[in-house]
Motif scaffolding. Structure first.
Motif, mmCIF file in Angstrom:
data_model
loop_
_atom_site.group_PDB
_atom_site.id
_atom_site.type_symbol
_atom_site.label_atom_id
_atom_site.label_comp_id
_atom_site.label_asym_id
_atom_site.label_seq_id
_atom_site.Cartn_x
_atom_site.Cartn_y
_atom_site.Cartn_z
ATOM 1 N N TYR A 118 33.127 3.568 -14.507
ATOM 2 C CA TYR A 118 32.444 3.706 -15.792
ATOM 3 C C TYR A 118 33.178 4.691 -16.700
ATOM 4 N N HIS A 145 35.375 2.009 -18.676
ATOM 5 C CA HIS A 145 34.453 1.519 -19.700
ATOM 6 C C HIS A 145 34.160 2.530 -20.804
ATOM 7 N N GLN A 146 33.829 3.765 -20.461
ATOM 8 C CA GLN A 146 33.373 4.739 -21.435
ATOM 9 C C GLN A 146 34.378 5.060 -22.540
ATOM 10 N N GLU A 152 27.626 -1.903 -18.035
ATOM 11 C CA GLU A 152 26.262 -1.934 -17.470
ATOM 12 C C GLU A 152 26.287 -2.072 -15.951
ATOM 13 N N ALA A 153 27.091 -2.987 -15.443
ATOM 14 C CA ALA A 153 27.137 -3.203 -13.989
ATOM 15 C C ALA A 153 27.627 -1.948 -13.272
ATOM 16 N N SER A 154 28.650 -1.310 -13.796
ATOM 17 C CA SER A 154 29.161 -0.085 -13.171
ATOM 18 C C SER A 154 28.095 1.004 -13.147
ATOM 19 N N ALA A 155 27.394 1.175 -14.253
ATOM 20 C CA ALA A 155 26.352 2.202 -14.323
ATOM 21 C C ALA A 155 25.204 1.881 -13.364
ATOM 22 N N MET A 156 24.765 0.640 -13.345
ATOM 23 C CA MET A 156 23.654 0.270 -12.462
ATOM 24 C C MET A 156 24.040 0.400 -10.987
ATOM 25 N N TRP A 188 27.980 3.908 -25.232
ATOM 26 C CA TRP A 188 26.872 3.284 -24.516
ATOM 27 C C TRP A 188 27.331 2.099 -23.667
ATOM 28 N N PRO A 189 26.713 1.919 -22.484
ATOM 29 C CA PRO A 189 27.089 0.801 -21.611
ATOM 30 C C PRO A 189 26.971 -0.566 -22.285
ATOM 31 N N MET A 190 26.007 -0.732 -23.159
ATOM 32 C CA MET A 190 25.856 -2.011 -23.864
ATOM 33 C C MET A 190 27.050 -2.291 -24.771
#
Length: 151
Positions: free
Chosen positions: A88, A92-93, A105-109, A98-100
Motif C-alpha cells: 500500500y 499505491h499511496q 483497497e485490496a492491499s489495505a483490506m 485515498w485507497p479509492m
C-alpha cells in the motif's frame, strides 16, 4: 442475543480466516502461475526474482495457504499484513492519498484483516488448535507419568 453471538465467535473467526486465506492464496497463484486470469487479468506471470512483485506473490501464496489452513496463523498473518502494508505505502499511496483513488483497497483490506488474525489467532477449524490439543494431551500424560509416588 449477545450470548449466542459470543458462542459462535470462534466459528465465525475460523470461517473469516479461511476465506481471507483463500483469497490471498488465489492472488499469489495468479501472479506466480498465471491461473485465475494471471497478473492484471492478462494471463501472464511475474518474472521470478523481480522485486517486489515476485516476493509479494510468494508471500501471498505461502502466507495465504498457511492462514487458510490455520497453521502458524499468527506468524503467517504478521508477515502477510506487513507485505500488504508495504504494497500500500510503496506501490499505491504515492499515486494518491485515498485507497479509492490509488487502487489500494485490496492491499489495505488484506493488511487490516491479517493484522486482526495476528491478534485473534486461528479461531475454529484451524490446524493450530488440532496440534495444540494433541501437544497438551501428550504433555499432560508425560506429567502424570513423572509424578513421584510417595511411600
Amino acid at each position: 442475543m449477545s450470548g449466542r453471538l459470543n458462542s459462535a465467535q470462534p466459528y465465525a473467526l475460523g470461517l473469516f480466516r479461511i476465506v481471507v486465506g483463500l483469497l490471498f492464496t488465489c492472488h499469489g497463484a495468479a501472479s506466480l502461475f498465471g491461473v485465475l486470469g494471471g497478473t492484471s487479468g492478462s494471463g501472464g506471470t511475474i518474472e521470478p526474482g523481480t522485486w517486489p512483485g515476485w516476493y509479494a506473490a510468494v508471500i501471498q501464496l505461502v502466507g495465504g495457504g498457511l492462514v487458510m489452513l490455520g497453521l502458524g496463523t499468527r506468524a503467517a498473518a504478521v508477515v502477510s499484513s506487513g507485505s500488504m502494508a508495504y504494497a500500500y505505502f510503496k506501490v499505491h499511496q504515492p499515486g494518491a492519498l485515498w485507497p479509492m483513488e490509488n487502487g489500494g483497497e485490496a492491499s489495505a483490506m488484506f493488511c487490516w484483516a491479517f493484522l486482526l488474525l495476528a491478534f485473534t489467532g486461528s479461531g475454529a477449524f484451524g490446524l493450530d488448535r488440532l496440534f495444540a490439543r494433541r501437544t497438551s494431551g501428550q504433555e499432560k500424560a508425560a506429567t502424570e507419568r513423572q509424578t513421584p509416588v510417595a511411600a
